[in-house]
Design an enzyme around this catalytic site. Structure first.
Site, PDB file in Angstrom:
ATOM      1  N   TYR A  62       0.824  -1.211   0.000  1.00  0.00           N
ATOM      2  CA  TYR A  62       0.000   0.000   0.000  1.00  0.00           C
ATOM      3  C   TYR A  62       0.858   1.262   0.000  1.00  0.00           C
ATOM      4  O   TYR A  62       0.739   2.107  -0.896  1.00  0.00           O
ATOM      5  CB  TYR A  62      -0.947  -0.023   1.215  1.00  0.00           C
ATOM      6  CG  TYR A  62      -1.606   1.296   1.543  1.00  0.00           C
ATOM      7  CD1 TYR A  62      -2.329   2.000   0.578  1.00  0.00           C
ATOM      8  CD2 TYR A  62      -1.532   1.833   2.825  1.00  0.00           C
ATOM      9  CE1 TYR A  62      -2.945   3.209   0.888  1.00  0.00           C
ATOM     10  CE2 TYR A  62      -2.153   3.040   3.143  1.00  0.00           C
ATOM     11  CZ  TYR A  62      -2.850   3.721   2.163  1.00  0.00           C
ATOM     12  OH  TYR A  62      -3.449   4.914   2.472  1.00  0.00           O
ATOM     13  N   LYS A 115       1.483   3.916  -3.152  1.00  0.00           N
ATOM     14  CA  LYS A 115       1.036   5.303  -2.965  1.00  0.00           C
ATOM     15  C   LYS A 115       2.218   6.271  -3.117  1.00  0.00           C
ATOM     16  O   LYS A 115       2.059   7.356  -3.685  1.00  0.00           O
ATOM     17  CB  LYS A 115       0.388   5.482  -1.580  1.00  0.00           C
ATOM     18  CG  LYS A 115      -1.002   4.893  -1.455  1.00  0.00           C
ATOM     19  CD  LYS A 115      -2.048   5.526  -2.353  1.00  0.00           C
ATOM     20  CE  LYS A 115      -2.548   6.855  -1.871  1.00  0.00           C
ATOM     21  NZ  LYS A 115      -3.633   7.395  -2.734  1.00  0.00           N
TER      22      LYS A 115
END
Length: 491
Positions: free
Chosen positions: A238, A242
């Site tokens: 994640y 990002k």
């Protein structure tokens, strides 16, 4: 940054494209805009859907049906439906595709000719997401949004919502600096997203060739994500995808007015539209849920570490104020939206407030019994956690394995289930380890300047509050957040 001025005045007659509209923050953003400025012109909602019918059904079931919109429903009464259909336009699309999956759609021209503001809230926030999915949404999604933004002729500002934890496992004061490709301080050398995409395609090809099941492919893709994140210095898929998404935003923005906003751990609403609204088990709430249900006997963390939490309505207010402040300004800006520097909250507070709340108001389980909670055993490092697991679970499991063999697999089901649970706990502890011992503090000097500019320029700061100093943590957790998660998350 020029004067911020009136947010309500700015929103009047504006058209906003909200990407990732079914997300937690996106819903709060939508509700807030419609409630405080019903004269907003319209909001295009890009929803992941194959056609208009399924997008409309997602709007109804996943957004409007939530308690979050109760206040708005009361405000408009019988006119609610017509108000919503006039203001909200659902757009079936997919940001992991070029042109956001809108090529050939009759809405594409409307959106590109009318949009004043783009808010990109689309993301997969699962730490252990499949690499193909996370890279498609969090990284290539950011690229496709930037390309689309350049086609929007009236665009005044784009707000890209990221996460403070793109910092990886840094410690000390973490500045509001942009991430750049090839920048050894705030970026990574040698990263090529197209090469990463090719790697995924190759891996998927091999798996299909070898006759892998869907489950095997899923696990292999998840493991590939963690491996690639680790190679480049990030703890999970994640935050890695990002961070790379942010690098693309910086690389592609040219003269667009772009704001990168990095919230820390987002929790339930502090005040608006009502206190305690929350959806889905967010990071630290998995601990609160397990504890309140009597299933958390030990907890691994540095108890004195600051855990940076921030209520969702404050994040949405920061998005709105930053959006107005940077309309038509092509300067480079990153905002941390958190509490760790101005009003630090620690794991020890989390433990104490949890004990206080659940002792006073124990959860009633489905058998009608009140669940008793006590003080949790705190393990202050991973070694003591592994020892605890060994003594309390792994050794008894080995004993059960021997008994199971001696009794001709009589306890096979029990053994397998217990083994699965232990593996899940070990994996979760490893996945969350970077945050349970996180030694970083997120600087928010840019956000403080924004707060000052808003205060000095007649912004409606009572409506668009985002100062963490205003939060009394004990009152918030005991009277707002824990009751909220019991109401909306406990099943």
């Amino acid at each position: 940054m020029e004067d911020v001025g009136s947010i309500l005045h700015f929103l009047e007659d504006k058209t906003i494209l909200v990407i990732g509209a079914t997300g937690f923050l996106a819903k709060i953003f939508l509700e807030k805009v419609l409630r405080v400025q019903p004269n907003v012109k319209k909001l295009f909602l890009l929803l992941r859907a194959s056609d208009h019918k399924s997008a409309a059904s997602r709007l109804q079931n996943e957004i409007l049906a939530t308690d979050l919109f109760n206040l708005l429903r009361e405000k408009f009464g019988t006119n609610f439906k017509s108000f919503i259909s006039e203001k909200l336009i659902v757009v079936p699309g997919d940001i992991s595709c070029e042109d956001l999956g809108l090529k050939g759609s009759n809405l594409m021209e409307d959106i590109s000719s009318q949009t004043d503001v783009i808010i990109n809230l689309a993301a997969t926030t699962n730490f252990y997401e499949r690499y193909d999915i996370a890279l498609g949404l969090n990284t290539f999604g950011a690229k496709h949004v930037m390309s689309f933004a350049k086609q929007c002729i009236k665009l005044k500002v784009l707000v890209h919502v990221s996460t403070a934890y793109v910092s990886g496992e840094k410690s000390g004061l973490i500045l509001e600096s942009p991430y750049l490709f090839g920048d050894s301080l705030n970026g990574v050398a040698g990263l090529d997203i197209n090469a990463e995409k090719r790697l995924i395609t190759k891996k998927l090809g091999e798996l299909h060739e070898n006759g892998a099941t869907e489950q095997e492919i899923k696990v292999a893709m998840k493991d590939l994500g963690i491996t690639r994140a680790n190679v480049y210095g990030w703890p999970n898929t994640y935050v890695f995808t990002k961070a790379v998404g942010e690098m693309l935003v910086e690389q592609l923005k040219e003269n667009l007015s772009v704001v990168i906003l990095r919230p820390a751990i987002v929790t339930s609403t502090l005040k608006e539209p009502f206190p305690g609204w929350v959806e889905g088990v967010r990071t630290i709430d998995s601990l609160a849920v397990a504890y309140g249900k009597g299933k958390l006997s030990c907890f691994v963390a540095d108890i004195n570490c600051v855990v940076d939490v921030i209520p969702a309505d404050m994040v949405v207010n920061a998005i709105l104020v930053a959006m107005v402040a940077h309309a038509n300004q092509s300067n480079d800006v990153v905002y941390h939206v958190g509490s760790s520097i101005r009003n630090p909250f620690r794991y020890i507070n989390f433990r104490d407030y949890g004990l206080k709340y659940f002792k006073a108001k124990p959860w009633i389980n489905k058998d009608g019994m009140a669940v008793k909670v006590g003080k949790v055993t705190i393990l202050t490092d991973m070694d003591s956690f592994q020892r605890y697991m060994l003594i309390h679970y792994i050794l008894p499991l080995k004993g059960l394995k021997l008994v199971n063999l001696a009794l001709c697999q009589y306890f096979e089901g029990t053994y397998l289930e217990l083994n699965r649970k232990i593996q899940v706990v070990m994996r979760l502890a490893e996945l969350y380890r970077p945050y349970l011992f996180f030694k970083g503090i997120f600087d928010d000097i840019n956000l403080e300047k924004l707060r000052m500019a808003a205060r000095q320029s007649g912004t409606e700061t009572n409506l668009f509050y985002f100062d963490p100093k205003e939060i009394d943590w004990e009152d918030y957790f005991v009277n707002v957040h824990f009751p909220g998660i019991v109401k909306y998350i406990f099943k």
